[in-house]
Design a protein around this motif. Structure first.
Motif, PDB file in Angstrom:
ATOM      1  N   TRP A 239      -9.100 114.587 113.138  1.00 54.12           N
ATOM      2  CA  TRP A 239      -8.196 115.536 114.163  1.00 54.12           C
ATOM      3  C   TRP A 239      -7.096 114.750 114.481  1.00 54.12           C
ATOM      4  N   GLN A 240      -5.905 115.423 114.560  1.00 54.23           N
ATOM      5  CA  GLN A 240      -4.799 114.557 114.948  1.00 54.23           C
ATOM      6  C   GLN A 240      -4.346 114.717 116.343  1.00 54.23           C
ATOM      7  N   PHE A 241      -4.316 113.705 117.163  1.00 52.87           N
ATOM      8  CA  PHE A 241      -3.951 113.696 118.444  1.00 52.87           C
ATOM      9  C   PHE A 241      -2.462 113.601 118.766  1.00 52.87           C
ATOM     10  N   SER A 242      -1.768 114.411 119.607  1.00 48.44           N
ATOM     11  CA  SER A 242      -0.426 114.347 120.075  1.00 48.44           C
ATOM     12  C   SER A 242      -0.303 114.666 121.609  1.00 48.44           C
ATOM     13  N   PRO A 243       0.626 114.297 121.999  1.00 44.03           N
ATOM     14  CA  PRO A 243       0.834 114.688 123.258  1.00 44.03           C
ATOM     15  C   PRO A 243       1.683 115.810 123.803  1.00 44.03           C
ATOM     16  N   ALA A 244       1.454 116.523 124.660  1.00 43.29           N
ATOM     17  CA  ALA A 244       2.279 117.841 124.789  1.00 43.29           C
ATOM     18  C   ALA A 244       3.271 117.376 125.938  1.00 43.29           C
ATOM     19  N   SER A 245       4.068 118.400 126.368  1.00 42.25           N
ATOM     20  CA  SER A 245       5.333 118.083 127.050  1.00 42.25           C
ATOM     21  C   SER A 245       4.814 117.559 128.576  1.00 42.25           C
TER      22      SER A 245
ATOM     23  N   GLY B  40       2.860 107.540 112.127  1.00 47.95           N
ATOM     24  CA  GLY B  40       2.702 107.597 113.420  1.00 47.95           C
ATOM     25  C   GLY B  40       1.906 108.476 113.890  1.00 47.95           C
ATOM     26  N   ARG B  41       0.981 108.946 113.094  1.00 56.59           N
ATOM     27  CA  ARG B  41      -0.127 110.174 113.717  1.00 56.59           C
ATOM     28  C   ARG B  41      -1.403 109.306 114.208  1.00 56.59           C
ATOM     29  N   ARG B  42      -1.886 109.741 115.344  1.00 60.86           N
ATOM     30  CA  ARG B  42      -2.978 109.256 116.016  1.00 60.86           C
ATOM     31  C   ARG B  42      -4.367 110.107 115.462  1.00 60.86           C
ATOM     32  N   ILE B  43      -4.965 109.396 114.744  1.00 62.31           N
ATOM     33  CA  ILE B  43      -6.225 110.227 113.891  1.00 62.31           C
ATOM     34  C   ILE B  43      -7.473 109.862 114.677  1.00 62.31           C
ATOM     35  N   PHE B  44      -8.351 110.922 114.760  1.00 61.88           N
ATOM     36  CA  PHE B  44      -9.339 110.674 115.704  1.00 61.88           C
ATOM     37  C   PHE B  44     -10.748 111.147 114.634  1.00 61.88           C
ATOM     38  N   TRP B  45     -11.802 110.560 114.821  1.00 66.84           N
ATOM     39  CA  TRP B  45     -13.091 110.771 114.219  1.00 66.84           C
ATOM     40  C   TRP B  45     -14.148 110.846 115.044  1.00 66.84           C
ATOM     41  N   GLY B  46     -15.109 111.510 115.330  1.00 68.52           N
ATOM     42  CA  GLY B  46     -16.400 111.317 116.228  1.00 68.52           C
ATOM     43  C   GLY B  46     -17.730 111.571 115.038  1.00 68.52           C
ATOM     44  N   TRP B  47     -18.548 110.979 115.500  1.00 69.52           N
ATOM     45  CA  TRP B  47     -19.928 110.798 115.187  1.00 69.52           C
ATOM     46  C   TRP B  47     -20.603 112.006 115.616  1.00 69.52           C
ATOM     47  N   VAL B  48     -21.219 112.842 114.560  1.00 69.47           N
ATOM     48  CA  VAL B  48     -22.111 114.142 115.216  1.00 69.47           C
ATOM     49  C   VAL B  48     -23.295 114.077 114.794  1.00 69.47           C
ATOM     50  N   ARG B  49     -24.276 114.009 115.695  1.00 67.46           N
ATOM     51  CA  ARG B  49     -25.651 113.774 115.506  1.00 67.46           C
ATOM     52  C   ARG B  49     -26.435 114.846 114.800  1.00 67.46           C
ATOM     53  N   GLU B  50     -27.562 114.930 114.715  1.00 67.45           N
ATOM     54  CA  GLU B  50     -28.354 115.933 113.955  1.00 67.45           C
ATOM     55  C   GLU B  50     -29.263 116.649 115.331  1.00 67.45           C
ATOM     56  N   ALA B  51     -29.435 117.842 114.951  1.00 66.17           N
ATOM     57  CA  ALA B  51     -30.525 118.284 115.813  1.00 66.17           C
ATOM     58  C   ALA B  51     -31.947 118.595 115.187  1.00 66.17           C
TER      59      ALA B  51
END
Length: 508
Positions: free
Chosen positions: A319-325, A290-301
């Motif tokens: 990263w794990q996303f979850s809702p606060a109260s 039940g975990r919402r897992i996130f990834w993002g693409w990180v570009r080069e400088a």
């Protein structure tokens, strides 16, 4: 035989080049070769985490890049197995046809990819094997066709659907109905800004245009912004719409709000990256816990000259996303990352006087995790320094400014390489900015719980489970590995200081 020998030697030389690159990460995922962008089609299926990423290989002068959806999977979110590409040259295999980004439709009974093929339209692929190795196109592809674009124009709109721009779709199944968000703009008057378009279908083949999915508000976003690489999913008792924005600079952001009667009503807006961070192409999945897992693409400088280095771009940590109260977003590193820790080192509590800076002995590394808590008291400027050379020739400074209620990542002195570009726009590779500013209000005497991951050329710093600051840096000196604490105008107390070396997960 000569051709085979040449190929083997080229492969060997490429591997040697990758191993020798001091900026290639050790526990962040990086492709084995080539340039890539956008994380695509993340799904948890039959006990494995599957991720696609859009890879482009130059075809030569005057030819369009060859593009494919590369495919990796993992059981532990750390160690990735390579599969054959999910999607290669599309349809009839006409040279020059290529894929842009898309999604695996959440909740579908059969794993289903929805993607955009410029000059053709929206295409659907399905897979019937447990390893997700063989993706079969629907015979009706493209299921939402577009008119051919003018030469050089990749943002086409259908003559049947004049409000819509066909671009980087996503989708989900709700009951017996499939829904898809198709396009990064909707041109109905009154919906200027980052408004995408909703379609629905009962069979994936015939699609009905519903209309603009939501109305953006200028108090949050500029009219020039768009909604690409979207993800839409339930989030506590609300819903979240995650997206990539191309202009005024490439970033990832989100809305949290109500979803009613096929319309989304944003109530909260937040950014996952800011100018200088270069985090784009966001993607999530829901796993079996039940975990919402996130990834993002990180570009080069270091620019797009990937042939010089053999590779280009990396993914964030999961990263794990979850809702606060209060329905706001909580962000934390997934717990699996702890298994990479070794050589633990702890330091006693520290009190720094006004104007003091302290180097922590034993904390020198370019591949580590550090956790600590800072009690700022009445201090207005304080923070940490990473990738520090002994004489201060190179250092990355992360300062918290209490008066302005913001973090500032100062990377102007992070590298002696003067050819780095943190440009304002994905298509503008000018010198760009030299710092990243991240709004972060602190209440009263609230402290900072910091968990920072350092990996060769990337920093990811989680703060109070509310933000993750991502920054690419490229220190050139071999001794730029130090860690320092500092305060400018008043004392601070630093507690619970711990550091771990991090094990390698990339094969080279």
């Amino acid at each position: 035989m000569r051709d085979l020998d040449d190929y083997l030697m080229e492969s060997y030389e490429m591997r040697e080049k990758l191993v020798a690159d001091k900026f290639r990460p050790r526990y962040h995922f990086a492709p084995p070769e080539g340039r890539w962008n956008d994380v695509n089609g993340a799904v948890f299926w039959k006990g494995r985490y599957h991720i696609g990423y859009l890879q482009k290989i130059p075809n030569g002068p005057g030819e369009r890049d060859f593009s494919s959806w590369q495919h990796i999977s993992s059981r532990d979110l750390l160690h990735w197995r390579y599969h054959k590409a999910s999607l290669r040259e599309p349809l009839e295999g006409k040279r020059g046809d290529y894929f842009n980004s898309g999604d695996v439709m959440e909740g579908a009974d059969v794993p289903t990819i929805i993607t955009n093929m410029p000059r053709r339209g929206i295409c659907i692929y399905q897979c019937h094997d447990d390893n997700l190795d063989d993706w079969i196109p629907l015979a009706e592809n493209p299921v939402i066709p577009v008119d051919p674009a003018p030469e050089g124009d990749e943002t086409m709109s259908s003559s049947k659907l004049p409000e819509c721009v066909i671009f980087d779709p996503s989708g989900w199944k709700e009951g017996e109905v499939y829904y898809a968000l198709i396009g990064n703009k909707n041109h109905r008057p009154g919906y200027e800004g980052d408004s995408t378009s909703l379609f629905k279908s009962r069979d994936l083949r015939e699609w009905e245009y519903v209309g603009p999915f939501y109305k953006s508000d200028r108090k949050w976003t500029e009219e020039i912004e768009d909604c690409a690489c979207s993800n839409f999913f339930s989030f506590g008792d609300k819903h979240m719409l995650l997206m990539h924005t191309h202009r005024p600079y490439g970033k990832s952001q989100y809305y949290i709000g109500r979803y009613e009667n096929e319309r989304f009503y944003p109530e909260i807006n937040g950014q996952l990256s800011h100018l200088g961070a270069m985090v784009a192409g966001p993607e999530t999945l829901l796993d079996n816990r039940g975990r919402r897992i996130f990834w993002g693409w990180v570009r080069e400088a270091r620019g797009h000259d990937w042939e010089r280095y053999g590779w280009n771009s990396i993914m964030t940590l999961p990263w794990q996303f979850s809702p606060a109260s209060d329905n706001s977003l909580l962000i934390n590193p997934v717990e699996e990352l702890r298994s990479l820790r070794y050589d633990e080192l702890r330091h006693g509590d520290i009190t720094l006087s006004a104007g003091e800076e302290m180097t922590l002995e034993g904390f020198e590394s370019d591949c580590m995790e550090i956790r600590l808590t800072i009690e700022p008291n009445d201090t207005t400027r304080f923070g940490i320094k990473l990738f520090c050379s002994p004489g201060g020739e190179e250092e990355t400074v992360i300062v918290y400014d209490a008066e302005r209620q913001q973090f500032v990542v100062e990377f102007d002195g992070a590298s002696e390489d003067e050819n780095l570009s943190y440009g304002r726009d994905m298509r503008d590779h000018s010198e760009g900015v030299r710092q990243q500013v991240v709004p972060f209000p602190l209440g009263g005497q609230e402290g900072l719980d910091i968990d920072v991951f350092v990996d060769r050329s990337i920093i990811e710093m989680f703060v109070n489970s509310r933000i993750c600051i991502v920054q690419r840096v490229y220190p050139t000196r071999h001794d730029s590995k130090g860690f320092r604490l500092f305060t400018e105008d008043s004392p601070i107390v630093v507690r619970d200081i711990a550091k771990w070396e991090m094990d390698v997960t990339n094969p080279w």
